[in-house]
Design an enzyme around this catalytic site. Structure first.
Site, PDB file in Angstrom:
ATOM      1  N   SER A   1     -23.416  -0.475  54.278  1.00 18.12           N
ATOM      2  CA  SER A   1     -22.027  -0.745  53.938  1.00 18.12           C
ATOM      3  C   SER A   1     -21.835  -0.927  52.455  1.00 18.12           C
ATOM      4  CB  SER A   1     -21.536  -1.982  54.674  1.00 18.12           C
ATOM      5  OG  SER A   1     -22.000  -3.120  53.997  1.00 18.12           O
ATOM      6  N   LYS A   2     -20.653  -0.515  52.016  1.00 17.88           N
ATOM      7  CA  LYS A   2     -20.333  -0.637  50.597  1.00 17.88           C
ATOM      8  C   LYS A   2     -20.342  -2.100  50.185  1.00 17.88           C
ATOM      9  CE  LYS A   2     -17.813   3.516  50.717  1.00 17.88           C
ATOM     10  NZ  LYS A   2     -16.626   4.198  51.046  1.00 17.88           N
ATOM     11  N   ARG A   3     -19.918  -2.950  51.132  1.00 20.82           N
ATOM     12  CA  ARG A   3     -19.827  -4.362  50.783  1.00 20.82           C
ATOM     13  C   ARG A   3     -21.203  -4.982  50.518  1.00 20.82           C
ATOM     14  NH1 ARG A   3     -16.989  -6.597  55.104  1.00 20.82           N
ATOM     15  NH2 ARG A   3     -15.930  -4.609  55.351  1.00 20.82           N
TER      16      ARG A   3
END
Ligand code: GLU
Length: 484
Positions: free
Chosen positions: A257-259
């Protein structure tokens, strides 16, 4: 075997909607390696049809990353080639012509439904727990009627006329045959109301026109696969061979995930991962070498990589594995190379580098322990500046502070008599140890306080290495400081 006698032409077709994702880099790398192992041509095509999502600078950034890791293209926006242009936004005329061809053949149709109608339709489908799907109202319009309405300037999109029912069997080189029920497929949009094609249309048209023989792409594209094949059939074209690469999951089995900050290659470059490590690591995300070998250079991969080593089960992105590869390649660097790589990180941290020779000595103390280049800042900070430390840290085990200081005083008197030209790790080690032995002094009682006085740290490299790296003047200064 999916590579026949014909020339292999494989493309990497990123959309500049963000920075290059690890998964995209893996697709590019596998495509490149398969192409090169077959002596084929590797092509870069920029798929910029989704202009709303386009990110400025993304094209330059992805090209710079690809060349940084050593992936080279035979054809592309910069290289040119017989099938130019390689940027989709420069190919609108081609798409216009081919969509008209499909409309005339009845394989696609204009849809004049308004946004309001589609929104209401979707809301109803959702309320009835049905999959969102266009209800094909405009598919009933005659071509004459459709042409007339288009001529009056009424807004429309072009949709693919998917066969109503039956089954479609598509073939993936890793998964074999995959069956799809045609009634599950939507009459999706090929040309948007602004006249710009969707990915689904432009991608197929370009793969055909650019004579692409093989496609490697992430398996998130599997749901589009039947529609792509139907589009080839609608045009009467032979599709390329498809290799859908396995999903990349994180260690806990979730999606990257980008997060969590683990997806962009650019971030790894900024943190100080080496291209060799990234290539080696990505190559093993879904490819299983024949032997136990784990370190592969790009050159070796070009030779050894083969489709037979590819599997369809998900690959695991394990950052510790990447760190392991990176440490390995960092240790392969000469001190001069590593110093050059470290210098920007040190300068950014505000450290003053006096000479190249000293920098290399500092780096030599950090090299073994570096996982990424940015680690150099923390690992060498005690060499650039001595941080304040607790006086009691100078005491070896139960030693009294006064004893530690007395021992340091004796050491200082010894060390200041050494001529600066003899100040090397080897000389210091040999002579100090001999002096300790001659006076029946215990090593720990002297060397621990010495190491702490020089480093200010509980854990650090050994005292002779530090003294060598700091030089005589700075080492003696640090001893004086400890004595105070
Ligand atoms: N433009 C698509 C992407 O960025 C390409 C997918 C494909 O290779 O077909 O993922």
């Amino acid at each position: 075997m999916c590579f026949g006698k014909n020339k292999v032409r494989l493309r990497f077709a990123p959309s500049p909607t963000g920075f290059l994702h690890i998964g995209n880099l893996r697709s590019a790398l596998f495509g490149y390696l398969l192409t090169k192992s077959q002596g084929g041509k590797f092509i870069l095509r920029i798929e910029d049809t989704d202009q709303k999502r386009e990110v400025t600078g993304a094209v330059d950034s992805l090209m710079s990353i690809l060349s940084w890791v050593g992936i080279e293209f035979d054809e592309g926006p910069k290289q040119g080639g017989s099938y130019a242009p390689y940027i989709q936004s420069e190919r609108s005329k081609i798409y216009q012509k081919l969509s008209t061809q499909l409309l005339n053949a009845g394989k696609a149709y204009r849809c004049f439904c308004t946004e309001e109608r589609l929104t209401t339709m979707r809301a109803e489908q959702e309320a009835n727990k049905k999959a969102p799907r266009y209800d094909r109202l405009c598919r009933n319009l005659s071509l004459a009627e459709s042409n007339r309405r288009a001529q009056t300037g009424e807004a429309f999109v072009v949709r693919q006329a998917i066969p109503f029912d039956g089954e479609l069997v598509v073939h993936d080189e890793l998964r074999g045959d995959i069956k799809f029920k045609l009634s599950d497929l939507d009459d999706h949009v090929l040309i948007k109301s602004n006249g710009i094609p969707t990915y689904q249309f432009a991608n197929i048209v370009d793969d055909h026109l650019m004579k692409i023989s093989h496609v490697t792409r992430g398996d998130e594209w599997l749901p589009s696969f039947p529609k792509n094949i139907l589009l080839y059939q609608a045009f009467g074209w032979t599709p390329p061979k498809f290799i859908h690469l396995p999903l990349i999951l994180n260690k806990t089995g979730g999606k990257l995930s980008k997060r969590q900050g683990d997806v962009y290659v650019e971030d790894y470059r900024t943190k100080g991962y080496l291209p060799e490590a990234i290539v080696n690591f990505c190559a093993l995300l879904g490819w299983h070498p024949k032997s136990e070998q784990e370190f592969f250079s790009l050159k070796e991969l070009k030779k050894d990589f083969s489709i037979t080593g590819l599997g369809a089960s998900p690959a695991v992105f394990d950052i510790e594995k990447l760190d392991y590869f990176n440490s390995h390649y960092l240790r392969q660097k000469t001190l001069a190379e590593l110093s050059n790589l470290c210098q920007p990180f040190l300068i950014q941290a505000g450290y003053k580098i006096s000479t190249q020779a000293q920098l290399e000595k500092f780096i030599s103390l950090a090299q073994e322990r570096m996982k990424k280049i940015s680690d150099v800042v923390e690992l060498t900070s005690f060499l650039f500046a001595l941080a304040p430390y607790e006086a009691n840290l100078l005491c070896w085990k139960t030693q009294a502070l006064e004893t530690a200081k007395n021992n340091l005083r004796e050491l200082r008197d010894e060390l200041q008599n050494i001529s600066v030209s003899l100040w090397t790790k080897e000389y210091l080690e040999k002579n100090v140890l001999a002096w300790l032995k001659a006076g029946e002094r215990k090593n720990g009682d002297y060397l621990w306080p010495l190491r702490v006085a020089l480093s200010g740290l509980k854990n650090s490299p050994g005292p002779f290495e530090i003294a060598d790296a700091l030089g005589q003047e700075e080492s003696l200064k640090r001893l004086e400081k400890a004595l105070k």
